[in-house]
Enzyme design. Structure first.
Site, short mmCIF file in Angstrom:
data_model
loop_
_atom_site.label_atom_id
_atom_site.label_comp_id
_atom_site.label_asym_id
_atom_site.label_seq_id
_atom_site.Cartn_x
_atom_site.Cartn_y
_atom_site.Cartn_z
N SER A 6 0.89 -1.15 -0.08
CA SER A 6 -0.11 0.07 -0.08
C SER A 6 1.00 1.26 -0.08
O SER A 6 1.95 1.48 0.89
CB SER A 6 -1.02 0.12 1.16
N HIS A 31 -1.16 -1.23 -4.17
CA HIS A 31 -2.43 -1.01 -3.43
C HIS A 31 -2.57 0.55 -3.45
O HIS A 31 -1.91 1.15 -2.56
CB HIS A 31 -2.56 -1.85 -2.20
N ASP A 33 -4.90 3.36 -1.66
CA ASP A 33 -5.96 3.57 -0.66
C ASP A 33 -6.42 4.83 -0.94
O ASP A 33 -5.82 5.86 -0.47
CB ASP A 33 -5.45 3.21 0.75
N MET A 35 -9.41 7.73 0.59
CA MET A 35 -10.26 7.75 1.58
C MET A 35 -10.72 9.24 1.65
O MET A 35 -10.28 10.41 0.91
CB MET A 35 -9.29 7.85 2.91
N HIS A 64 -8.65 0.68 -3.73
CA HIS A 64 -9.37 0.10 -2.63
C HIS A 64 -9.94 1.58 -1.96
O HIS A 64 -9.49 2.66 -1.85
CB HIS A 64 -8.58 -0.21 -1.48
N MET A 66 -12.25 3.89 -0.03
CA MET A 66 -12.97 4.03 1.16
C MET A 66 -13.67 5.28 1.67
O MET A 66 -13.15 6.14 2.12
CB MET A 66 -11.80 3.80 2.38
N MET A 135 -11.24 -6.74 5.79
CA MET A 135 -10.36 -5.61 6.41
C MET A 135 -9.89 -6.23 7.76
O MET A 135 -10.78 -6.79 8.60
CB MET A 135 -11.02 -4.43 6.69
N ASP A 173 -6.13 -6.94 4.29
CA ASP A 173 -5.49 -5.30 4.55
C ASP A 173 -5.65 -4.98 5.81
O ASP A 173 -6.76 -4.87 6.58
CB ASP A 173 -6.56 -4.74 3.57
C1 DX5 Z 1 -6.31 0.89 6.07
C2 DX5 Z 1 -5.76 0.78 4.60
C3 DX5 Z 1 -4.53 -0.14 4.33
C4 DX5 Z 1 -3.60 0.34 5.26
C5 DX5 Z 1 -2.58 -0.62 5.45
O1 DX5 Z 1 -7.25 1.49 6.05
O2 DX5 Z 1 -6.73 0.21 3.93
O3 DX5 Z 1 -4.26 -0.53 2.96
O4 DX5 Z 1 -2.55 1.29 4.17
O5 DX5 Z 1 -1.66 -0.52 6.02
P1 DX5 Z 1 -0.72 -1.44 7.24
O6 DX5 Z 1 -0.17 -2.45 6.59
O7 DX5 Z 1 0.45 -0.39 7.75
O8 DX5 Z 1 -1.64 -1.95 8.27
ZN ZN Z 2 -6.38 -0.86 1.72
#
Ligand code: DX5
Ligand code: ZN
Length: 218
Positions: A6, A31, A33, A35, A64, A66, A135, A173
């Protein structure tokens, strides 16, 4: 077994180099992320950054979302070059339609489950999806601790997919590291996301990817 580092834990000031490092380490996917500060309490990056990453790597983009109202952004991520697009079950009242639209846009549809969302929520949609994202932390931040019960949840997800004859990937994840990677594979995971375990590795991100690969080989 696929590894999907990620970039949330990367240094955004030199993102191109950070992506090159995981490529060098043998990552399978990147990956991404996304948000929105609503569905999760954090703001990160959007489609323009995904597009910029796509321009500098041959690795597939595993996006991903969110965010609330993911339906409003599906085209943007298709244009950005996403290979896979994962939405959260918790924000999609018409999940079947959303999954079909993602596929029609040429992406592999994924559905993510928060820690408190039961595997049973996948019962009807499982045959339609290419990936289930379990998750193993509450989404929003990198660097959180793995929630122990997620291991069992991965196994229950595998059982459900087997029952409906689905060969969808199971991605895990949150809090994934060299200490739990092999157990996750044994529970049925096929894709591991890792942020801090990769980008926080003392010898750099390439070494972080290799350490995970080694843990899986042992
Ligand atoms: C969490 C994200 C993950 C996160 C993983 O909300 O969706 O992808 O970045 O990070 P680590 O591996 O540090 O938990
Ligand atoms: Zn993620």
């Amino acid at each position: 077994m696929k590894l999907a580092p990620s970039i949330l834990s990367a240094d955004f000031a030199c993102l191109g180099d950070e992506v090159a490092a995981i490529e060098d380490g043998g990552a399978d996917w990147v990956h991404v992320d996304v948000m929105d500060g609503h569905f999760v309490p954090n703001l990160t990056i959007g489609a323009p950054v995904a597009a910029a990453v796509h321009r500098v790597t041959d690795l597939p983009l595993d996006v991903h979302l969110m965010i609330d109202n993911p339906d409003d952004y599906l085209e943007d991520f298709a244009e950005a070059g996403a290979r896979g697009l994962t939405v959260h079950q918790e924000v999609c009242p018409h999940l079947h339609r959303t999954v079909q639209r993602i596929r029609a846009l040429g992406m592999e549809p994924g559905v993510a489950l928060n820690p408190a969302t039961p595997v049973a929520a996948l019962e009807e949609i499982a045959p339609e999806v290419g990936l289930v994202l379990v998750m193993s932390v509450n989404p929003g931040f990198g660097g959180q601790s793995f929630i122990g019960g997620s291991m069992e949840k991965v196994a229950r997800t595998r059982a459900l997919l087997d029952r409906v004859g689905s060969s969808a990937e199971i991605e895990v994840d949150g809090g994934v590291d060299a200490g739990n990677a092999a157990a996750l594979r044994d529970a049925g995971a096929t894709v591991l996301v890792a942020g801090s375990a990769v980008y926080g590795h003392a010898e750099g991100a390439a070494a972080g990817v290799r350490a995970l690969r080694r843990a899986l080989a042992e």
